[in-house]
Design a protein around this motif. Structure first.
Motif, PDB file in Angstrom:
ATOM      1  N   SER A 195      -1.649  -5.067  -0.067  1.00  0.00           N
ATOM      2  CA  SER A 195      -2.458  -4.699  -1.230  1.00  0.00           C
ATOM      3  C   SER A 195      -3.240  -5.909  -1.719  1.00  0.00           C
ATOM      4  O   SER A 195      -2.677  -7.006  -1.841  1.00  0.00           O
ATOM      5  N   PRO A 232       0.788  -1.239   0.000  1.00  0.00           N
ATOM      6  CA  PRO A 232       0.000   0.000   0.000  1.00  0.00           C
ATOM      7  C   PRO A 232       0.818   1.285   0.000  1.00  0.00           C
ATOM      8  O   PRO A 232       0.270   2.364  -0.251  1.00  0.00           O
ATOM      9  N   ASN A 283       3.028   2.076  -2.190  1.00  0.00           N
ATOM     10  CA  ASN A 283       3.166   2.500  -3.591  1.00  0.00           C
ATOM     11  C   ASN A 283       4.376   3.408  -3.793  1.00  0.00           C
ATOM     12  O   ASN A 283       4.271   4.515  -4.332  1.00  0.00           O
TER      13      ASN A 283
END
Length: 287
Positions: free
Chosen positions: A135, A7, A9
């Motif tokens: 994720s 998450p 990113n």
């Protein structure tokens, strides 16, 4: 390196939030890249212990982390290509009643490929031990490869998640991740004292966290009604920096009982811990 596995990113940068590169790095425990972990829940440890592999780095920064040496990347480690990683999976699975992959979110791509290469040869349940900060798209790389998901559900309060784990979005991320894990493996199935398939969700009760802990139990009951829970009492204030004075004490019996009682009210099966587990003695001796 471009990385969007978790998450965070992180995207294009040499080292992301986890501090790691593309190849999987594994912590050394007494000179070995795995350990026989006997202090897990009985359905995970079995009679021999779990063949546990601890991956270096983490996409969270929990201030109360008991494995900070490896989550911060400070301890001894070895970097493995996928062939060596597959061999390690086989070796650890051969000595334990389960194979536990601990905190692998940031290495989920090479881990999934290495696991796929040996999955049919493994004769014990494969356990994916996770912080819960995952994720959904990356978790789908593991679909069909994992027998047991063992996620944390740390926080449902964004302010507490930001202060104590440096991830304000933890609650919504964990909800989605746990729902995906449950979709993949379904309700818990225990046979001969071992969790063969399904999910066991952990929650570490923190000082001042009884209301949040009770709310976590309600979330688990809604997201994964057939999962087991582990209500953990082992919070150890010695691991926490002085900058968090509200955490510089042990969890009280009242705080812990509040969470356990909510789990019982919701008829969630699982495990609780007695007094005496709030000690560094239960932390693996990482090199």
């Amino acid at each position: 390196m471009t990385c969007r596995l978790c998450p965070r990113n992180c995207g294009d940068r040499a080292r992301g939030f986890c501090g790691q590169g593309a190849a999987a790095a594994v912590a050394l425990v007494e000179g070995k890249p795995y350990m026989l972990h006997r202090f897990e829940e009985p359905v995970i440890a079995g009679t021999r212990g779990s063949g546990a592999i601890f991956f270096v780095g983490c996409n969270l920064r929990c201030v109360y982390c008991q494995n900070a040496d490896i989550s911060r990347g400070d301890g001894a480690s070895v970097t493995l290509d996928e062939v060596a990683l597959s061999a390690l999976f086989s070796e650890a699975a051969a000595v334990g009643d389960t194979l536990s992959l601990v905190t692998a979110a940031h290495f989920i791509a090479p881990v999934s490929r290495a696991l796929r290469a040996v999955r049919d040869k493994l004769r014990v349940p494969v356990v994916y031990n996770s912080s819960g900060y995952e994720s959904v798209s990356s978790l789908r790389l593991l679909d069909g490869l994992i027998d047991v998901y063992l996620p944390d559900f740390k926080h449902v309060d964004a302010q507490r998640a930001a202060r104590y784990s440096h991830a304000a979005d933890y609650p919504q991320v964990a909800r989605a991740a746990i729902a995906e894990m449950y979709r993949q493996v379904g309700a818990a199935k225990v046979r001969d004292g071992l969790l063969r398939r399904g999910m066991l969700v952990r929650h570490l009760v923190l000082p001042g966290g009884r209301e949040e802990g009770a709310a976590v139990m309600r979330e688990i009951a809604a997201l994964a009604p057939g999962a087991l829970v582990s209500v953990m009492r082992q919070y150890t204030p010695a691991f926490c920096p002085d900058a968090y004075p509200e955490l510089k004490r042990r969890v009280t019996s009242f705080e812990y009982a509040t969470v356990v009682n909510e789990a019982a009210r919701l008829q969630l099966g699982g495990f609780m811990q007695g007094k005496g587990c709030e000690s560094k003695a239960f932390t693996p001796a990482f090199d």
